[in-house]
Motif scaffolding. Structure first.
Motif, PDB file in Angstrom:
ATOM      1  N   GLY A 188      36.455 -45.508  97.810  1.00 47.95           N
ATOM      2  CA  GLY A 188      35.831 -45.387  96.484  1.00 47.95           C
ATOM      3  C   GLY A 188      36.881 -45.383  95.386  1.00 47.95           C
ATOM      4  O   GLY A 188      36.901 -46.244  94.512  1.00 47.95           O
ATOM      5  N   ILE A 189      37.799 -44.428  95.462  1.00 54.80           N
ATOM      6  CA  ILE A 189      38.791 -44.217  94.400  1.00 54.80           C
ATOM      7  C   ILE A 189      39.852 -45.329  94.464  1.00 54.80           C
ATOM      8  O   ILE A 189      40.462 -45.539  95.508  1.00 54.80           O
ATOM      9  CB  ILE A 189      39.425 -42.812  94.561  1.00 54.80           C
ATOM     10  CG1 ILE A 189      38.318 -41.746  94.440  1.00 54.80           C
ATOM     11  CG2 ILE A 189      40.522 -42.588  93.534  1.00 54.80           C
ATOM     12  CD1 ILE A 189      38.744 -40.337  94.789  1.00 54.80           C
ATOM     13  N   PRO A 190      40.080 -46.047  93.375  1.00 54.13           N
ATOM     14  CA  PRO A 190      41.022 -47.170  93.436  1.00 54.13           C
ATOM     15  C   PRO A 190      42.486 -46.735  93.566  1.00 54.13           C
ATOM     16  O   PRO A 190      42.855 -45.607  93.221  1.00 54.13           O
ATOM     17  CB  PRO A 190      40.804 -47.880  92.088  1.00 54.13           C
ATOM     18  CG  PRO A 190      39.545 -47.334  91.525  1.00 54.13           C
ATOM     19  CD  PRO A 190      39.418 -45.939  92.066  1.00 54.13           C
ATOM     20  N   GLY A 191      43.301 -47.679  94.026  1.00 53.55           N
ATOM     21  CA  GLY A 191      44.716 -47.406  94.263  1.00 53.55           C
ATOM     22  C   GLY A 191      45.493 -47.026  93.019  1.00 53.55           C
ATOM     23  O   GLY A 191      46.498 -46.324  93.110  1.00 53.55           O
ATOM     24  N   PHE A 192      45.037 -47.442  91.830  1.00 62.08           N
ATOM     25  CA  PHE A 192      45.822 -47.086  90.644  1.00 62.08           C
ATOM     26  C   PHE A 192      45.705 -45.590  90.322  1.00 62.08           C
ATOM     27  O   PHE A 192      46.482 -45.060  89.549  1.00 62.08           O
ATOM     28  CB  PHE A 192      45.447 -47.956  89.417  1.00 62.08           C
ATOM     29  CG  PHE A 192      43.974 -48.074  89.124  1.00 62.08           C
ATOM     30  CD1 PHE A 192      43.296 -47.085  88.451  1.00 62.08           C
ATOM     31  CD2 PHE A 192      43.284 -49.208  89.524  1.00 62.08           C
ATOM     32  CE1 PHE A 192      41.934 -47.200  88.186  1.00 62.08           C
ATOM     33  CE2 PHE A 192      41.920 -49.343  89.258  1.00 62.08           C
ATOM     34  CZ  PHE A 192      41.246 -48.330  88.589  1.00 62.08           C
ATOM     35  N   LYS A 193      44.727 -44.897  90.957  1.00 66.34           N
ATOM     36  CA  LYS A 193      44.664 -43.429  90.845  1.00 66.34           C
ATOM     37  C   LYS A 193      45.255 -42.763  92.086  1.00 66.34           C
ATOM     38  O   LYS A 193      45.838 -41.683  92.010  1.00 66.34           O
ATOM     39  CB  LYS A 193      43.214 -42.978  90.677  1.00 66.34           C
ATOM     40  CG  LYS A 193      42.707 -43.084  89.249  1.00 66.34           C
ATOM     41  CD  LYS A 193      41.192 -42.993  89.108  1.00 66.34           C
ATOM     42  CE  LYS A 193      40.541 -41.791  89.680  1.00 66.34           C
ATOM     43  NZ  LYS A 193      39.049 -41.820  89.511  1.00 66.34           N
ATOM     44  N   LEU A 194      45.039 -43.402  93.232  1.00 65.47           N
ATOM     45  CA  LEU A 194      45.464 -42.801  94.504  1.00 65.47           C
ATOM     46  C   LEU A 194      45.806 -43.934  95.475  1.00 65.47           C
ATOM     47  O   LEU A 194      44.901 -44.586  96.004  1.00 65.47           O
ATOM     48  CB  LEU A 194      44.311 -41.941  95.060  1.00 65.47           C
ATOM     49  CG  LEU A 194      44.485 -41.328  96.442  1.00 65.47           C
ATOM     50  CD1 LEU A 194      45.647 -40.348  96.465  1.00 65.47           C
ATOM     51  CD2 LEU A 194      43.199 -40.617  96.880  1.00 65.47           C
ATOM     52  N   GLU A 195      47.100 -44.131  95.673  1.00 68.94           N
ATOM     53  CA  GLU A 195      47.495 -45.241  96.564  1.00 68.94           C
ATOM     54  C   GLU A 195      47.058 -44.936  97.995  1.00 68.94           C
ATOM     55  O   GLU A 195      47.081 -43.774  98.432  1.00 68.94           O
ATOM     56  CB  GLU A 195      49.009 -45.472  96.478  1.00 68.94           C
ATOM     57  CG  GLU A 195      49.371 -46.204  95.194  1.00 68.94           C
ATOM     58  CD  GLU A 195      50.857 -46.446  95.007  1.00 68.94           C
ATOM     59  OE1 GLU A 195      51.640 -46.157  95.935  1.00 68.94           O
ATOM     60  OE2 GLU A 195      51.233 -46.916  93.913  1.00 68.94           O
ATOM     61  N   LYS A 196      46.690 -45.980  98.705  1.00 72.45           N
ATOM     62  CA  LYS A 196      46.053 -45.799 100.024  1.00 72.45           C
ATOM     63  C   LYS A 196      47.006 -45.227 101.088  1.00 72.45           C
ATOM     64  O   LYS A 196      46.569 -44.539 101.998  1.00 72.45           O
ATOM     65  CB  LYS A 196      45.457 -47.122 100.505  1.00 72.45           C
ATOM     66  CG  LYS A 196      44.417 -47.688  99.545  1.00 72.45           C
ATOM     67  CD  LYS A 196      43.279 -46.715  99.310  1.00 72.45           C
ATOM     68  CE  LYS A 196      42.573 -46.977  98.017  1.00 72.45           C
ATOM     69  NZ  LYS A 196      41.666 -45.925  97.608  1.00 72.45           N
ATOM     70  N   HIS A 197      48.302 -45.502 100.936  1.00 71.67           N
ATOM     71  CA  HIS A 197      49.220 -44.984 101.965  1.00 71.67           C
ATOM     72  C   HIS A 197      49.265 -43.448 101.937  1.00 71.67           C
ATOM     73  O   HIS A 197      49.579 -42.808 102.935  1.00 71.67           O
ATOM     74  CB  HIS A 197      50.626 -45.585 101.806  1.00 71.67           C
ATOM     75  CG  HIS A 197      51.332 -45.136 100.561  1.00 71.67           C
ATOM     76  ND1 HIS A 197      52.181 -44.053 100.550  1.00 71.67           N
ATOM     77  CD2 HIS A 197      51.300 -45.603  99.295  1.00 71.67           C
ATOM     78  CE1 HIS A 197      52.642 -43.885  99.313  1.00 71.67           C
ATOM     79  NE2 HIS A 197      52.125 -44.811  98.537  1.00 71.67           N
ATOM     80  N   ILE A 198      48.906 -42.860 100.787  1.00 72.77           N
ATOM     81  CA  ILE A 198      48.881 -41.389 100.674  1.00 72.77           C
ATOM     82  C   ILE A 198      47.762 -40.817 101.557  1.00 72.77           C
ATOM     83  O   ILE A 198      47.922 -39.775 102.194  1.00 72.77           O
ATOM     84  CB  ILE A 198      48.615 -40.970  99.199  1.00 72.77           C
ATOM     85  CG1 ILE A 198      49.610 -41.618  98.248  1.00 72.77           C
ATOM     86  CG2 ILE A 198      48.541 -39.452  99.018  1.00 72.77           C
ATOM     87  CD1 ILE A 198      50.970 -41.029  98.273  1.00 72.77           C
ATOM     88  N   VAL A 199      46.631 -41.532 101.578  1.00 71.61           N
ATOM     89  CA  VAL A 199      45.496 -41.085 102.403  1.00 71.61           C
ATOM     90  C   VAL A 199      45.799 -41.381 103.877  1.00 71.61           C
ATOM     91  O   VAL A 199      45.553 -40.540 104.758  1.00 71.61           O
ATOM     92  CB  VAL A 199      44.201 -41.809 101.949  1.00 71.61           C
ATOM     93  CG1 VAL A 199      42.998 -41.302 102.741  1.00 71.61           C
ATOM     94  CG2 VAL A 199      43.964 -41.608 100.442  1.00 71.61           C
ATOM     95  N   ILE A 200      46.364 -42.555 104.118  1.00 71.43           N
ATOM     96  CA  ILE A 200      46.605 -42.964 105.509  1.00 71.43           C
ATOM     97  C   ILE A 200      47.625 -42.039 106.188  1.00 71.43           C
ATOM     98  O   ILE A 200      47.491 -41.696 107.360  1.00 71.43           O
ATOM     99  CB  ILE A 200      47.032 -44.456 105.556  1.00 71.43           C
ATOM    100  CG1 ILE A 200      45.824 -45.328 105.150  1.00 71.43           C
ATOM    101  CG2 ILE A 200      47.554 -44.853 106.941  1.00 71.43           C
ATOM    102  CD1 ILE A 200      46.127 -46.777 104.875  1.00 71.43           C
ATOM    103  N   ARG A 201      48.617 -41.559 105.437  1.00 67.94           N
ATOM    104  CA  ARG A 201      49.602 -40.676 106.099  1.00 67.94           C
ATOM    105  C   ARG A 201      48.950 -39.344 106.495  1.00 67.94           C
ATOM    106  O   ARG A 201      49.342 -38.725 107.487  1.00 67.94           O
ATOM    107  CB  ARG A 201      50.874 -40.503 105.265  1.00 67.94           C
ATOM    108  CG  ARG A 201      50.795 -39.607 104.078  1.00 67.94           C
ATOM    109  CD  ARG A 201      52.122 -39.556 103.314  1.00 67.94           C
ATOM    110  NE  ARG A 201      51.927 -38.807 102.076  1.00 67.94           N
ATOM    111  CZ  ARG A 201      52.808 -38.722 101.100  1.00 67.94           C
ATOM    112  NH1 ARG A 201      53.970 -39.333 101.195  1.00 67.94           N
ATOM    113  NH2 ARG A 201      52.561 -38.015 100.017  1.00 67.94           N
TER     114      ARG A 201
END
Ligand code: FAD
Ligand code: SF4
Ligand code: SF4
Length: 478
Positions: A188-201
């Protein structure tokens, strides 16, 4: 108190570096950087170490903010990380996407005359630095327990509960209908607010901890809810809210009018490298289009800013109230304005024009009337105030309602509120079904990541208590 603190009278507030508009519009990378260590330390030293810290009171997790600010100011970064992570499962994520102006920072006492301490930016820097230094480790259980818990939903609520329960030694199984972990944080939340590698780690860390993920597993679809209940000692429902609120009116069914989450999920998947047909064929891609987004919340802000990055010809946000009455975070509205989004305030859609595809939105001007029973000003149309906005992509961002879970799960005894959210006991988080708990948006309605984390953590504590109590009652009966 260390002399280092109370620097707010001498040291002005500084925020982390923000990428300039042209650079940031060219990709989906985050727009804010971390502080470096000296910046974090200096900004943390502005805190006045209040006896009654209103920042902490207004943080849903009751984070021990003054303590980790002091440790950061003293350069004791590992201890700052330990204190910060004791109450928050994902401090680096909250530091990025909490609406701090409404929570911790908005209630910082020095804000009145000196601008608040930049709590969110310091919080994310502490944990990002801890990851870089190798201090973030999976919370391994001291001993294993035989009981197993099913968690439905791999969003922040489900994941926060999973981490706590696994740390207690339970066998934790998380089921999600998507192919990746993170819920709205990933899709939902786009990468310009929360990059995906932060969630994936975080996903990888939970796997290292021993949490078992069952992906592409829709409960109520191929996997019946009753089966899950029979297989596990307790179940936590953390499925979020996904049913988009719709718009009626002439032409509302025309092609080219799409729900916000379809647009955002497609954009996020494409950004993650997936081959998405609706992106490739242009039906869910704003490139070259005149885009109108309807709504004034955070989802609408994410849509307008995604559209501009996809190369839309023009992007307008249509909202029936004015800027002061927008539900979205003011920080995000400002970022959107900087990026060239045009806001059409006090305007509501009436009809959608076009023959085989939408070509324009017919809107009417509104005015703010008298406050209603809730204190919110009613909006009324201005007679004759009609106008058309050219559009070949219209995105509906009007909020979300819960799906009909009792029907989906085939459990008529699962009680819901009049809004369709799950009814739980406010202390135990248990639903009307024994041993079945619920947390996050499916209980609160559309809310915030930080609240989902709080609920997930609290529900985990209650599930642990329930399982222990059930086990002792069984022993007493034998
Ligand atoms: P979710 O994150 O929705 O996760 C639920 C999970 O359950 C999903 O992975 C879903 O696939 C899964 N699921 C659902 N049904 C089933 C089923 N039947 N079987 C298996 N799995 C199922 N909050 C902020 O704090 N800051 C922001 O900037 C922000 N921006 C947002 C932007 C957008 C576009 C949206 C839509 C929301 C935003 N939010 C923001 C709100 C925040 O994302 C949510 O409040 C939060 O994610 C709720 O967490 P949750 O765990 O309850 O549910
Ligand atoms: Fe502020 Fe959110 Fe962090 Fe709490 S979790 S301190 S509200 S940024
Ligand atoms: Fe520090 Fe502000 Fe919190 Fe007071 S309210 S403890 S000054 S961050």
């Amino acid at each position: 108190m260390a002399e280092k603190m109370l620097q707010f009278t001498k040291l002005p507030q500084a925020t982390p570096d923000k990428r300039d508009v042209d650079t940031r519009k060219a990709d989906f990378g985050e727009i804010y950087a971390d502080f470096d260590a000296p910046q974090a330390s200096a900004q943390a030293s502005r805190c006045s170490q209040c006896g009654v810290p209103f920042c902490q009171v207004h943080c849903p997790l009751q984070n021990n903010i003054p303590d980790w600010l002091k440790l950061t100011a003293e350069g004791r970064m590992q201890e700052a990380y330990e204190v910060s992570s004791a109450t928050n499962t994902f401090p680096e994520i909250c530091g990025r996407i909490c609406p701090q102006d409404r929570l911790c920072e908005g209630n910082c006492v020095i804000e009145r005359d000196f601008e608040s301490v930049t709590i969110g930016a310091i919080e994310r820097t502490i944990t990002d630095n801890a990851f870089d230094m190798g201090w973030v480790k999976p919370r391994m259980p001291r001993h294993e327990r035989a009981q197993s818990i099913a968690i439905i939903g791999a969003g922040p609520g489900g994941l926060a509960a999973a981490e706590m329960l696994r740390a207690q030694g339970y066998q934790v199984h998380v089921y999600d209908r998507h192919d990746r972990v993170g819920g709205l944080m990933i899709y939902g939340i786009p990468g310009f607010k929360l990059e995906k590698h932060i969630v994936i780690r975080r996903w990888k860390l939970l796997e290292e901890q021993g949490v078992v993920f069952h992906l592409n597993a829709e409960i109520g679809g191929a996997l019946p809810f009753s089966e899950l209940r029979a297989q596990h000692d307790a179940v936590l429902i953390a499925t979020g809210v996904y049913k988009p609120r719709d718009i009626a009116g002439p032409g509302s069914g025309l092609p080219g009018i799409v729900p916000a989450l379809d647009f955002l999920i497609t954009a996020n998947r494409a950004g993650l490298g997936d081959d998405v047909a609706a992106f490739a064929d242009g039906s869910l891609n704003a490139e070259g289009k005149d885009v109108v987004v309807i709504g004034g919340g955070d989802t609408a802000m994410d849509c307008v800013r995604t559209a501009i990055r996809q190369g839309a010809a023009s992007v307008k946000c249509l909202y029936r109230r004015d800027k002061a009455n927008m539900p979205g975070s003011m920080r995000e509205v400002k970022n959107a304005e900087e990026e060239g989004i045009e806001f059409v305030w006090l305007s509501a859609p009436e009809a959608f024009l076009g023959d085989s595809h939408v070509t324009a939105v017919r809107a009417t001007r509104m005015y703010l009337g008298l406050p209603d029973a809730s204190g919110r000003q009613a909006v009324e149309p201005i007679e004759g105030g009609h106008f058309n906005l050219k559009a070949d992509l219209v995105i509906k961002a009007l909020g979300f309602d819960p799906e009909d879970l009792p029907a989906l799960f085939g459990e008529a005894a699962l009680t819901v509120t009049r809004w369709g959210t799950l009814k739980v006991d406010s202390r135990s988080f248990m639903t009307s079904l024994p041993g079945v708990f619920a947390a996050g948006d499916i209980v609160r309605g559309a809310s915030l990541v930080v609240w989902a984390i709080k609920d997930g953590r609290d529900a985990a504590g209650q599930i642990h208590a329930h399982i222990q109590q059930t086990a002792s009652s069984r022993i007493a009966a034998e």
